[in-house]
Design an enzyme around this catalytic site. Structure first.
Site, PDB file in Angstrom:
ATOM      1  N   LYS A  78       0.854  -1.196   0.000  1.00 26.56           N
ATOM      2  CA  LYS A  78       0.000   0.000   0.000  1.00 26.56           C
ATOM      3  C   LYS A  78       0.889   1.244   0.000  1.00 26.56           C
ATOM      4  O   LYS A  78       1.902   1.284   0.719  1.00 26.56           O
ATOM      5  CB  LYS A  78      -0.906  -0.027   1.238  1.00 26.56           C
ATOM      6  CG  LYS A  78      -1.965   1.072   1.268  1.00 26.56           C
ATOM      7  CD  LYS A  78      -2.828   0.947   2.528  1.00 26.56           C
ATOM      8  CE  LYS A  78      -3.902   2.015   2.589  1.00 26.56           C
ATOM      9  NZ  LYS A  78      -4.718   1.910   3.824  1.00 26.56           N
ATOM     10  N   SER A 153      -9.688   1.979   3.103  1.00 27.61           N
ATOM     11  CA  SER A 153      -8.824   2.725   2.208  1.00 27.61           C
ATOM     12  C   SER A 153      -7.831   1.841   1.443  1.00 27.61           C
ATOM     13  O   SER A 153      -7.264   2.287   0.448  1.00 27.61           O
ATOM     14  CB  SER A 153      -8.044   3.758   3.011  1.00 27.61           C
ATOM     15  OG  SER A 153      -7.184   3.118   3.930  1.00 27.61           O
ATOM     16  N   SER A 177      -9.926  -0.317   7.270  1.00 26.06           N
ATOM     17  CA  SER A 177      -9.325  -0.147   5.944  1.00 26.06           C
ATOM     18  C   SER A 177      -8.653  -1.380   5.359  1.00 26.06           C
ATOM     19  O   SER A 177      -8.264  -1.372   4.197  1.00 26.06           O
ATOM     20  CB  SER A 177      -8.315   1.001   5.966  1.00 26.06           C
ATOM     21  OG  SER A 177      -8.997   2.230   5.946  1.00 26.06           O
TER      22      SER A 177
END
Lengths: 486, 474
Positions: A78, A153, A177
């Site tokens: 990420k 997210s 997330s």
């Protein structure tokens, strides 16, 4: 089976047995990224050259494939985790050109274990969002339905795993997330106990909540990836110095006799009925596996959303103050004076949702409001934690849905922040309490959208939730289709 | 109406730890800009602070020395504001749970000794430095100082005069230096002071509106700024005007304070507990270990000097005003066991010379052993006290020993009675008139004869013998 569809542990086995070269494996993913990333927008940065170089080191014998289950395994990271020499944008315009001079501890650990990085994945700006629509680099799309969000997210990581654009990925979870995008994309996602994985090098959104965790194709992979990143780090004072169990080994023990609690507050009006049904079926499966199912209550669940949306923005308003245009990142070229430079750089550098949360957090911390908001929210947080501690006196782990709804359409909720915030209702309490949670696929809605089962455990009992997830997964192994749309 | 000033001080002291408070960077002063930096003190995204335990230890030292209560659990908080020298956009400080609270120090004032209460002592990180380009409209930031550990010592409003404030500050500086945790250099900024001051009519209880004074970089400036501010506030009150609550800057050049910002423009720092740092837990064992390692503090040393060396309070006060001076005194006494005499020489001759040269005792060429040796020579009547003073001058400028100087210059006392007698005879013969007057009852002239004898012997005649023989002859 295609190379790119393999789980990390199956792929690693083939690599070790030399049935496949690491270069072949890496190429397989790079080709797939080449073909599908345009549609999905899962990666913000692809590290093709670097990945092939790393692969070569294994194939020409400079690196040993047997040293760890991650050796030679291509992963995605990420873009909120610092990678030395590689842009780390956090999905934000303000960090468009930020190249960290150091690796996050978790990234370093994967490096050491021999993992190969395919690239950095898309995300809601600074991890603020539940849909990946808040990325400055465009939304990531759900591989099950390109009109839908992958969740957020960590949407890019979840979509990349689901669409086989990597073997596994790291995400981060502040209020859901990891778990929510894993559930939206039909993959496994684990948020560890707060303090289990070092946050050093994780660009902070809400420091008291942020945790790094795995997003993978199956539960065994999650155990492998967690094993590599878990542990004390003296560079993060909030990481906890306690031994890391052998997670993969723990999976073997059956769940017969375990007491699994069903919190009534996690089944509410307005939920998608298919989601309810899928989770109920999963609960039945666990019962069939010999677990005892008990109904119980987490009475302060309703206050989770309110408390979270004060505490997280409050911390964010402070954490994001450093993006002032002075040292790195985006700075407007022709500011009139210092104040103008600050204001214009931040106005133009941050997206709408980030600015909304900075405003919320600044307000909640302001003189005269602190007691009513931040302090009150912190007290509520303690009550929510108490709920969990009390629940775990009565059961070993909790079973619940991850999200009240499956993946929604892009644009569907982006104009209604409150609706968006409310969709986090089942993931926020565990984040506030700091307990670990895993999302494991538990079927589909009528529209063929994945549904996730959430398993929550006591602090530092990752091996327990992994174990429950593993046996549930094994019992339902034949019900795993792949996204048809690709 | 008579007004009474109410003064409280906030003192920042830079701690002498080798590394910064939250990272391993060096705290050494004077390095090239931005060479003592790392991702942590630069506040780079993803970096996290890790507390330097020595900072806690140093702060506990100060807390114990100032009789504070040390919190079993204390916490760091973020103080949020934007400034280019503050890389994270917040300063890590302490707010609701400081490390130490409720202490006191005692200072000497014109009203006698006064106890000044300490409200709190907390730890925090220093900010960087802005360097403004002289030729272009550009500013540079040097982050070397960012993250250097500070403690802030906040007094209660117990000070009543600018002199009180100065002696309180000196007391704090001495304590910091005794503890070897801060060099106390105000000019270089390793010790900084802000003052809160208000006036109220004498005999009333309620506090008046206060102003906060900043930018005073010496003891003298603190005193002058407070004096100015008292005059300014008094003049306003006497005209029936109100004091505006504001922050004012001391302008050394113009000898005045000027308004920097009013109450409305005051920052809202939005303090909240720093989630990156865990609570600081201090147990009794730690406190006792630090207590055991504390050096003797000024108060205790002063009392010991009065008790063991039988020195008057004033001498004890002066000699213990710095650890180095106290050590000097004790080293000299060890060699020459007449403490009062040693004290007299240090306080008059030695300190006068040092003051003239603006030097500290550390910069003195005369070693305590050399001073003791000189006093020994006086004690054994080898030289007179008067000659000793000029010998001392020589020692002070050259660093040579007393014996060497005396030998070279033939300054040994003349103790030969016949030699002295013949000089006296000469003097009496040359001053017939004065001899007459003396014998006629003008006793005061005795000193004159002594002076003449000393002049002829260049001060070397033993004064006791001169007196005796003169009495006889006259």
């Amino acid at each position: 089976m295609e190379i790119f569809s393999l789980t990390m542990h199956d792929l690693h086995e083939l690599l070790v047995r030399r049935e496949l070269s690491v270069t072949e494996a890496v190429r397989s993913f790079l080709e797939r990224i080449q073909t599908f990333n345009g549609k999905l927008n899962a990666y913000l940065t692809v590290l093709a050259e670097q990945a092939l170089q790393e692969a070569d080191r294994f194939d020409n014998g400079k690196k040993d494939l047997t040293e760890s289950p991650l050796a030679g395994v291509p992963l995605a990271i990420k873009d909120v985790l610092c990678t030395r020499g590689i842009r780390t944008s956090c999905g934000s315009r303000i960090l468009q050109q930020f190249v960290p001079p150091f690796d996050a501890t978790a990234v370093e650990a994967l490096h050491r274990a021999g993992a190969i990085f395919l690239g950095k994945t898309n995300m809601d700006e600074f991890a603020m969002g539940s849909s990946n629509e808040n990325s400055a680099y465009g939304p990531c799309r759900n591989p099950w339905d390109l009109e839908r969000v992958p969740g957020g997210s960590s949407g890019g990581s979840a979509a990349a795993v689901a669409a086989d654009l990597c073997a596994g990925a790291l995400g981060t979870d502040t209020g859901g997330s990891i778990r929510q995008p894993a559930s939206f994309c039909g993959v496994v996602g684990l948020k560890p106990t707060y303090g289990r994985v070092s946050r050093f090098g994780l660009v902070a959104f809400a420091s008291s909540l942020d945790q790094i965790g795995p997003i993978t194709k199956d539960v065994e992979d999650a155990a492998i990836l967690l094993q590599a990143v878990a542990g004390y780090d003296r560079r993060d004072s909030t990481s906890v110095d306690r031994p890391v169990p052998d997670y993969r080994e723990a999976l073997r023990t059956p769940i017969e006799g375990l007491k699994l609690g069903i919190p009534q507050e996690y089944f509410i009006d307005g939920m998608n009925p298919d989601v309810v049904q899928a989770v109920q079926r999963a609960i039945q499966t666990c019962r069939d596996l010999g677990a005892e199912i008990v109904d119980l209550s987490l009475p302060h669940t309703d206050y989770g959303v309110a408390a979270y949306y004060i505490i997280a923005p409050a911390e964010a308003s402070s954490n994001l103050a450093r993006y002032d245009g002075v040292k790195y990142g985006f700075r407007v070229p022709d500011a009139k004076d210092l104040m103008d430079m600050y204001c214009q750089s931040r106005v133009n550098g941050f997206g709408f949702e980030v600015k909304r949360r900075i405003m919320l957090g600044t307000y909640a911390l302001s003189a005269g409001y602190y007691d009513a908001y931040y302090r009150k929210a912190s007290q509520v947080r303690s009550l929510i934690k108490q709920d969990f501690l009390a629940a775990f006196e009565k059961c070993d782990a909790l079973l619940a849905p991850v999200s009240p709804v499956p993946a929604f359409k892009i644009g569907e909720k982006s104009d209604d922040p409150l609706q968006m915030y409310l969709s986090d209702v089942f993931t926020l309490p565990a984040s506030l309490a700091g307990v670990p949670g895993i999302s494991v696929p538990c079927g589909f809605t009528a529209e063929q959208l994945p549904v996730g089962l959430q398993i929550l455990g006591p602090h530092f009992q990752e091996e327990l939730i992994l174990r429950v997830a593993f046996h549930y997964e094994q019992a339902t192994r034949d019900q795993r289709p792949k996204p048809a749309v690709l | 109406m008579e007004y009474e000033p109410i003064i409280g001080l906030e003192v920042h002291a830079q701690l002498l730890t080798r590394s910064k408070i939250f990272c391993g960077c060096s705290t050494t002063f004077g390095a090239l800009p931005n060479t003592h930096t790392c991702p942590v003190c630069l506040g780079m995204p993803g970096s996290l602070p890790v507390l330097n335990e020595n900072v806690v230890e140093f702060t506990i030292r100060m807390a114990l020395a100032t009789h504070c209560q040390i919190a079993a659990i204390s916490q760091f908080a973020r103080k949020n504001y934007f400034y280019p020298d503050l890389p994270k956009g917040y300063q890590i400080s302490q707010y609701e749970l400081p490390l130490a609270e409720k202490g006191w120090v005692e200072i000497e004032t014109q009203r006698g000794p006064q106890r000044i209460r300490i409200n709190r002592i907390h730890m925090e990180e220093d900010a960087g430095k802005l360097i403004h380009d002289e030729f272009q409209p550009v500013s540079h930031v040097d982050f070397n100082r960012t993250g250097v550990p500070l403690i802030e010592i906040v007094s209660e409003p117990d000070l009543r005069t600018p002199e009180d404030a100065a002696s309180y500050l000196k007391m704090l500086r001495e304590t910091l230096r005794y503890l070897e945790i801060c060099d106390g250099n105000m000019e270089e900024g390793s010790m900084r002071c802000d003052a809160n001051i208000s006036l109220r009519p004498v005999g009333t209880e309620r506090l008046g509106t206060k102003t906060e004074l900043k930018n005073m970089n010496s003891f003298r400036n603190v005193q002058r700024a407070l004096e100015f501010e008292i005059r300014r506030q008094r003049a306003l009150l006497e005209k029936g005007e109100t004091i505006i609550q504001e922050t004012r800057l001391w302008d050394t050049g113009r000898n005045t304070t000027v308004s920097m910002r009013g109450k409305e423009e005051a920052h809202d720092y939005r303090y909240f507990p720093d989630p990156d740092l865990v609570a600081i837990v201090i147990d009794e064992q730690w406190i006792e270990r630090v207590r055991g390692s504390l050096p003797e503090l000024p108060d205790a040393k002063r009392e010991r000097f009065m008790r063991d060396y039988e020195l008057p309070p004033y001498d004890a006060q002066v000699l213990t005003s710095s650890k180095a001076l106290a050590d000097y005194f004790e080293a000299a006494v060890q060699r020459f066991a007449q403490p009062k005499l040693v004290s007299n020489w240090i306080m008059s001759e030695l300190l006068r010379e040092l003051k003239k040269d603006e030097k500290d005792i550390e910069g003195c060429q005369v070693t305590p052993q050399q001073l003791a040796e000189l006093l020994e020579l006086i004690d054994k009547d080898i030289i007179s006290g008067k000659i000793a003073k000029s010998v001392f001058q020589e020692m002070y400028t050259t660093g040579r020993s007393a014996a060497g100087i005396i030998d070279d210059q033939g300054l040994k006392q003349v103790k030969d009675e016949s030699a002295i007698e013949s000089v006296i005879d000469e003097v009496l013969a040359e001053n017939n008139k004065e001899v007459e007057l003396f014998r006629g009852g003008k006793e005061k002239l005795f000193g004159f004869f002594v002076g003449q004898v000393m002049k002829k012997t260049k001060g070397k005649a033993n004064p006791k013998l001169v007196n005796e023989i003169l009495r006889k002859k006259l």
